[in-house]
Design an enzyme around this catalytic site. Structure first.
Site, mmCIF file in Angstrom:
data_model
loop_
_atom_site.group_PDB
_atom_site.id
_atom_site.type_symbol
_atom_site.label_atom_id
_atom_site.label_comp_id
_atom_site.label_asym_id
_atom_site.label_seq_id
_atom_site.Cartn_x
_atom_site.Cartn_y
_atom_site.Cartn_z
ATOM 1 N N GLY A 103 56.886 10.877 -5.083
ATOM 2 C CA GLY A 103 55.965 11.961 -5.419
ATOM 3 C C GLY A 103 55.128 11.698 -6.657
ATOM 4 N N ALA A 157 52.546 16.885 6.931
ATOM 5 C CA ALA A 157 53.209 17.955 7.687
ATOM 6 C C ALA A 157 52.289 19.169 7.812
ATOM 7 C CB ALA A 157 54.493 18.360 6.971
ATOM 8 N N ALA A 169 58.960 21.207 -0.536
ATOM 9 C CA ALA A 169 58.998 20.514 -1.836
ATOM 10 C C ALA A 169 57.687 19.765 -2.001
ATOM 11 C CB ALA A 169 60.188 19.562 -1.878
ATOM 12 N N TYR A 194 50.557 18.897 -22.404
ATOM 13 C CA TYR A 194 51.424 17.733 -22.185
ATOM 14 C C TYR A 194 50.627 16.476 -21.837
ATOM 15 C CZ TYR A 194 55.901 20.285 -21.771
ATOM 16 O OH TYR A 194 57.034 21.007 -22.007
ATOM 17 N N ASP A 201 57.797 21.962 -8.215
ATOM 18 C CA ASP A 201 56.520 22.477 -8.725
ATOM 19 C C ASP A 201 55.910 23.557 -7.826
ATOM 20 O OD1 ASP A 201 56.833 20.601 -10.717
ATOM 21 O OD2 ASP A 201 54.908 19.597 -10.386
ATOM 22 N N HIS A 204 76.772 6.938 -37.458
ATOM 23 C CA HIS A 204 75.848 6.566 -38.535
ATOM 24 C C HIS A 204 75.427 5.115 -38.340
ATOM 25 C CE1 HIS A 204 74.064 6.364 -42.517
ATOM 26 N NE2 HIS A 204 74.717 5.228 -42.705
HETATM 27 P P1 FAD Z 1 55.924 16.151 -6.445
HETATM 28 O O1 FAD Z 1 56.504 15.095 -7.285
HETATM 29 O O2 FAD Z 1 54.506 16.533 -6.671
HETATM 30 O O3 FAD Z 1 56.124 15.697 -4.947
HETATM 31 C C1 FAD Z 1 55.599 16.424 -3.868
HETATM 32 C C2 FAD Z 1 55.372 15.472 -2.721
HETATM 33 O O4 FAD Z 1 55.031 16.226 -1.560
HETATM 34 C C3 FAD Z 1 54.204 14.512 -2.953
HETATM 35 O O5 FAD Z 1 54.653 13.183 -2.807
HETATM 36 C C4 FAD Z 1 53.187 14.883 -1.867
HETATM 37 O O6 FAD Z 1 52.502 13.755 -1.346
HETATM 38 C C5 FAD Z 1 54.087 15.514 -0.805
HETATM 39 N N1 FAD Z 1 53.393 16.468 0.074
HETATM 40 C C6 FAD Z 1 52.649 17.557 -0.291
HETATM 41 N N2 FAD Z 1 52.201 18.199 0.796
HETATM 42 C C7 FAD Z 1 52.656 17.504 1.866
HETATM 43 C C8 FAD Z 1 52.524 17.672 3.274
HETATM 44 N N3 FAD Z 1 51.813 18.683 3.811
HETATM 45 N N4 FAD Z 1 53.109 16.773 4.089
HETATM 46 C C9 FAD Z 1 53.828 15.732 3.581
HETATM 47 N N5 FAD Z 1 53.990 15.530 2.269
HETATM 48 C C10 FAD Z 1 53.418 16.407 1.424
HETATM 49 N N6 FAD Z 1 57.739 15.913 -15.618
HETATM 50 C C11 FAD Z 1 58.802 15.625 -16.404
HETATM 51 O O7 FAD Z 1 59.852 16.236 -16.237
HETATM 52 N N7 FAD Z 1 58.732 14.658 -17.369
HETATM 53 C C12 FAD Z 1 57.604 13.953 -17.586
HETATM 54 O O8 FAD Z 1 57.573 13.096 -18.472
HETATM 55 C C13 FAD Z 1 56.468 14.233 -16.784
HETATM 56 N N8 FAD Z 1 55.325 13.547 -16.955
HETATM 57 C C14 FAD Z 1 54.257 13.806 -16.143
HETATM 58 C C15 FAD Z 1 53.086 13.091 -16.346
HETATM 59 C C16 FAD Z 1 51.982 13.316 -15.545
HETATM 60 C C17 FAD Z 1 50.717 12.518 -15.769
HETATM 61 C C18 FAD Z 1 52.072 14.291 -14.509
HETATM 62 C C19 FAD Z 1 50.898 14.541 -13.603
HETATM 63 C C20 FAD Z 1 53.227 15.017 -14.301
HETATM 64 C C21 FAD Z 1 54.338 14.792 -15.123
HETATM 65 N N9 FAD Z 1 55.519 15.506 -14.978
HETATM 66 C C22 FAD Z 1 56.585 15.239 -15.788
HETATM 67 C C23 FAD Z 1 55.668 16.550 -13.947
HETATM 68 C C24 FAD Z 1 56.442 15.988 -12.724
HETATM 69 O O9 FAD Z 1 55.730 14.902 -12.199
HETATM 70 C C25 FAD Z 1 56.611 17.071 -11.677
HETATM 71 O O10 FAD Z 1 57.227 18.203 -12.259
HETATM 72 C C26 FAD Z 1 57.473 16.586 -10.521
HETATM 73 O O11 FAD Z 1 56.906 15.464 -9.904
HETATM 74 C C27 FAD Z 1 57.655 17.699 -9.496
HETATM 75 O O12 FAD Z 1 58.416 17.237 -8.424
HETATM 76 P P2 FAD Z 1 58.236 17.876 -6.968
HETATM 77 O O13 FAD Z 1 59.221 17.164 -6.094
HETATM 78 O O14 FAD Z 1 58.278 19.332 -7.035
HETATM 79 O O15 FAD Z 1 56.746 17.511 -6.527
HETATM 80 P P1 NAD Z 2 49.410 22.042 -19.861
HETATM 81 O O1 NAD Z 2 49.562 23.427 -19.386
HETATM 82 O O2 NAD Z 2 50.538 21.395 -20.584
HETATM 83 O O3 NAD Z 2 48.150 21.945 -20.840
HETATM 84 C C1 NAD Z 2 46.875 22.348 -20.450
HETATM 85 C C2 NAD Z 2 46.056 22.648 -21.696
HETATM 86 O O4 NAD Z 2 44.703 22.798 -21.299
HETATM 87 C C3 NAD Z 2 46.469 23.929 -22.399
HETATM 88 O O5 NAD Z 2 46.725 23.658 -23.753
HETATM 89 C C4 NAD Z 2 45.269 24.857 -22.190
HETATM 90 O O6 NAD Z 2 45.076 25.735 -23.258
HETATM 91 C C5 NAD Z 2 44.122 23.869 -22.044
HETATM 92 N N1 NAD Z 2 42.956 24.350 -21.281
HETATM 93 C C6 NAD Z 2 42.947 25.070 -20.149
HETATM 94 N N2 NAD Z 2 41.667 25.268 -19.712
HETATM 95 C C7 NAD Z 2 40.853 24.643 -20.603
HETATM 96 C C8 NAD Z 2 39.430 24.457 -20.697
HETATM 97 N N3 NAD Z 2 38.595 24.956 -19.780
HETATM 98 N N4 NAD Z 2 38.940 23.752 -21.733
HETATM 99 C C9 NAD Z 2 39.782 23.253 -22.681
HETATM 100 N N5 NAD Z 2 41.137 23.383 -22.629
HETATM 101 C C10 NAD Z 2 41.660 24.061 -21.603
HETATM 102 O O7 NAD Z 2 48.968 21.199 -18.562
HETATM 103 P P2 NAD Z 2 48.866 19.625 -18.314
HETATM 104 O O8 NAD Z 2 48.806 18.891 -19.589
HETATM 105 O O9 NAD Z 2 47.755 19.461 -17.332
HETATM 106 O O10 NAD Z 2 50.230 19.292 -17.594
HETATM 107 C C11 NAD Z 2 50.562 19.945 -16.356
HETATM 108 C C12 NAD Z 2 52.044 20.076 -16.202
HETATM 109 O O11 NAD Z 2 52.622 18.791 -15.966
HETATM 110 C C13 NAD Z 2 52.747 20.571 -17.479
HETATM 111 O O12 NAD Z 2 52.767 21.973 -17.555
HETATM 112 C C14 NAD Z 2 54.124 20.018 -17.317
HETATM 113 O O13 NAD Z 2 54.862 20.935 -16.548
HETATM 114 C C15 NAD Z 2 53.911 18.731 -16.530
HETATM 115 N N6 NAD Z 2 54.013 17.554 -17.445
HETATM 116 C C16 NAD Z 2 55.167 17.357 -18.137
HETATM 117 C C17 NAD Z 2 55.275 16.282 -18.999
HETATM 118 C C18 NAD Z 2 56.563 16.077 -19.737
HETATM 119 O O14 NAD Z 2 57.547 16.709 -19.392
HETATM 120 N N7 NAD Z 2 56.584 15.210 -20.755
HETATM 121 C C19 NAD Z 2 54.210 15.415 -19.170
HETATM 122 C C20 NAD Z 2 53.042 15.645 -18.471
HETATM 123 C C21 NAD Z 2 52.964 16.721 -17.601
#
Ligand code: FAD
Ligand code: NAD
Length: 465
Positions: free
Chosen positions: A41, A119, A146, A186, A312, A444
């Site tokens: 994912g 799907a 999911a 983030y 998510d 430590h």
């Molecule tokens: P996803 O990982 O989004 O998986 C959903 C899957 O469903 C996808 O592979 C998609 O292709 C598939 N799907 C959707 N619709 C269909 C369909 N109709 N048929 C078949 N397949 C389908 N979280 C952290 O905890 N720590 C981090 O450091 C962190 N860093 C991140 C950095 C970035 C840049 C981003 C974008 C996100 C980050 N996140 C992080 C968030 C994390 O990636 C998500 O919370 C997590 O992947 C959610 O898992 P999920 O299984 O719900 O969904």
């Molecule tokens: P975020 O919600 O963390 O941050 C989005 C930011 O964009 C906010 O501070 C908001 O005020 C600002 N914003 C919104 N509209 C705007 C606009 N028009 N102009 C300027 N600023 C604006 O969202 P993200 O950084 O896109 O991350 C998405 C999600 O992915 C997070 O909520 C988190 O759940 C997940 N994520 C987690 C990690 C981690 O766990 N380390 C890392 C990356 C992503």
């Protein structure tokens, strides 16, 4: 049309879906998992893992440049470090493919049938999948949704023409000279910092008055300081409007209506993610929604019997470890076990420089709930390990009930503090009190000693402050 019958059908192979399918196999439940892109994912392919790989590479490069520019103040001599982003991205892709093929192997070992295709929901027990070999019908007893999330698109800034999603940015083969980052949450902070260290001139644009606005100012101050030290300009209290790729201008609007242009060669838009509920006929099920997310109870059950949802697609906090934990619970419930998704805390880590960890209640959250608390910090300036890591700017903070000293929150900011999140979550799940943390022997020299010292200090007797 070929038909498959199964007890459990999982749509989505991200951390939520693939963990659920593995656990289902362990529980002896016949399971089919449908994934339209790649196993793992968002998290494994374009999220958690690739972003942390790029952060690591950026840190190494930044350290090398720093040693070169100040002639190696700790005695390391480096001349003219260069980055070959193509090779860095290939290295990152290697980690991703090792992990995603590992997920495939784990699913196979548990007897899960993986179907590659999109799907499309027919009803609560039937799904159609368009695969490379033709259309498939899958009939199930239990349907587990999911499907994850997708980036929010700003009306004036659709992706394309120099406007990048986090996935686009993580795939670039060259560092943009000037990068504007819309959203200092983030993703914006993690990737904006990484690309600044890789050599881009970064400007961050944030609608709220400061970076990482969901956390308190004390916690984010060291991050804001480090962002400034990197030379990143942060423009707060503005909304991004439009990007003209030809002139390289991103227009932003302040609250008083005034407009300003920011020069950029590329713009990362990271303003949040929305649950992935569109384009698969989900609406035909008429599920109860919680805003844009699917509403679930503490068993991860939706409003329709035997339709479940995790990760998510069920809304905030959108974190991989929450999705995985929900996946385990949902499938255990399907297997007839008494399980609830009812964690005391869900740790959150922002992998900025320095890192920020939030586990449990922030001081003002506890006070707003009417609880009398003590909130005490211990600075890394008083920690020997932090000095050896050249990172003394942060602190550990503990929030505990004033009456019985039960710990309600642990927070930290500093280099390497992400690894403290495990101890923090464990402490709160185990209902630890300040006295327990203060009397536990911490090794430590470690950053963990600041955890013990924060507890000591809250009790009025810190040793190193
Ligand atoms: P996803 O990982 O989004 O998986 C959903 C899957 O469903 C996808 O592979 C998609 O292709 C598939 N799907 C959707 N619709 C269909 C369909 N109709 N048929 C078949 N397949 C389908 N979280 C952290 O905890 N720590 C981090 O450091 C962190 N860093 C991140 C950095 C970035 C840049 C981003 C974008 C996100 C980050 N996140 C992080 C968030 C994390 O990636 C998500 O919370 C997590 O992947 C959610 O898992 P999920 O299984 O719900 O969904
Ligand atoms: P975020 O919600 O963390 O941050 C989005 C930011 O964009 C906010 O501070 C908001 O005020 C600002 N914003 C919104 N509209 C705007 C606009 N028009 N102009 C300027 N600023 C604006 O969202 P993200 O950084 O896109 O991350 C998405 C999600 O992915 C997070 O909520 C988190 O759940 C997940 N994520 C987690 C990690 C981690 O766990 N380390 C890392 C990356 C992503």
């Amino acid at each position: 049309m070929k038909t498959i019958e199964t007890k459990l059908l999982v749509i989505g192979g991200g951390p939520g879906g693939y963990v659920a399918a593995i656990r289902a196999g362990q529980n002896g439940i016949a399971t089919v998992l449908v994934e339209r892109e790649a196993l793992g994912g968002t998290c494994l392919n374009v999220g958690c893992i690739p972003s942390k790989a790029m952060l690591h590479a950026a840190d190494l490069f930044q350290d090398a440049r720093r040693q070169a520019s100040d002639k190696g103040h700790i005695g390391i001599r480096v001349a003219d470090p260069r980055i070959d982003l193509g090779q860095t991205v290939a290295w990152k892709d290697g980690i991703v493919s090792k992990l995603t093929s590992g997920v495939g192997a784990l699913l196979k070992r548990q007897g899960v049938q993986v179907v590659n295709g999109e799907a499309h929901i027919v009803d609560g027990k039937t799904v159609r999948v368009q695969t490379a070999e033709g259309e498939l019908k899958i009939v199930c007893e239990h349907l587990l949704l999911a499907t994850g999330s997708v980036p929010v698109v700003l009306p004036g800034l659709p992706f394309g023409n120099g406007v990048l999603s986090s996935s686009d940015l993580l795939a670039l083969r060259a560092v943009p000279r000037r990068l504007a980052v819309v959203g200092a949450g983030y993703i914006g902070l993690e990737l904006g910092t990484a690309f600044s260290k890789l050599g881009a001139q970064v400007t961050m644009v944030e609608a709220q008055p400061r970076v990482l606005p969901t956390y308190d100012e004390e916690l984010t101050r060291p991050v804001a300081k480090s962002v400034k030290a990197l030379g990143i300009e942060v423009v707060t209290g503005v909304q991004a409007q439009q990007f003209d790729a030809k002139t390289g201008r991103l227009s932003v609007k302040a609250q008083d209506g005034s407009l300003r242009d920011i020069e950029a060669d590329a713009v990362l838009v990271a303003v949040g993610r929305r649950p992935m509920t569109r384009g698969m006929n989900l609406e035909s099920l008429g599920l109860t929604m919680n805003g844009a997310a699917i509403a679930v109870d503490d068993r991860c059950a939706t409003s329709m019997r035997n339709v479940w949802a995790i990760g998510d697609v069920t809304g905030e906090p959108m974190l991989a470890h929450r999705a995985m934990a929900q996946g385990e619970v949902a499938v255990d419930v399907i297997a007839g076990k008494k399980r609830r998704f009812d964690p005391a805390v869900i740790p959150a880590v922002c992998f900025t420089d320095p890192e920020v960890v939030v586990v449990g209640a922030l001081p003002e959250q506890a006070r707003a709930a009417g609880i009398e608390v003590t909130s005490t910090t211990f600075p890394f300036a008083g920690n020997g390990r932090a000095m050896t890591l050249e990172s003394t700017d942060g602190f550990v903070r503990v929030v505990a009930r004033a009456d019985d000293h039960q710990i309600l929150g642990w927070h930290a900011v500093g280099r390497g503090v992400s690894e403290l999140s495990t101890a923090f979550a464990h402490s709160i799940e185990m209902c630890e009190r300040l006295e327990d943390a203060a009397r536990t022997i911490h090794a430590h020299p470690t950053l963990g000693e600041a955890v013990q010292e924060a507890a000591h200090r809250a009790l009025g007797h810190a040793l190193h402050a």
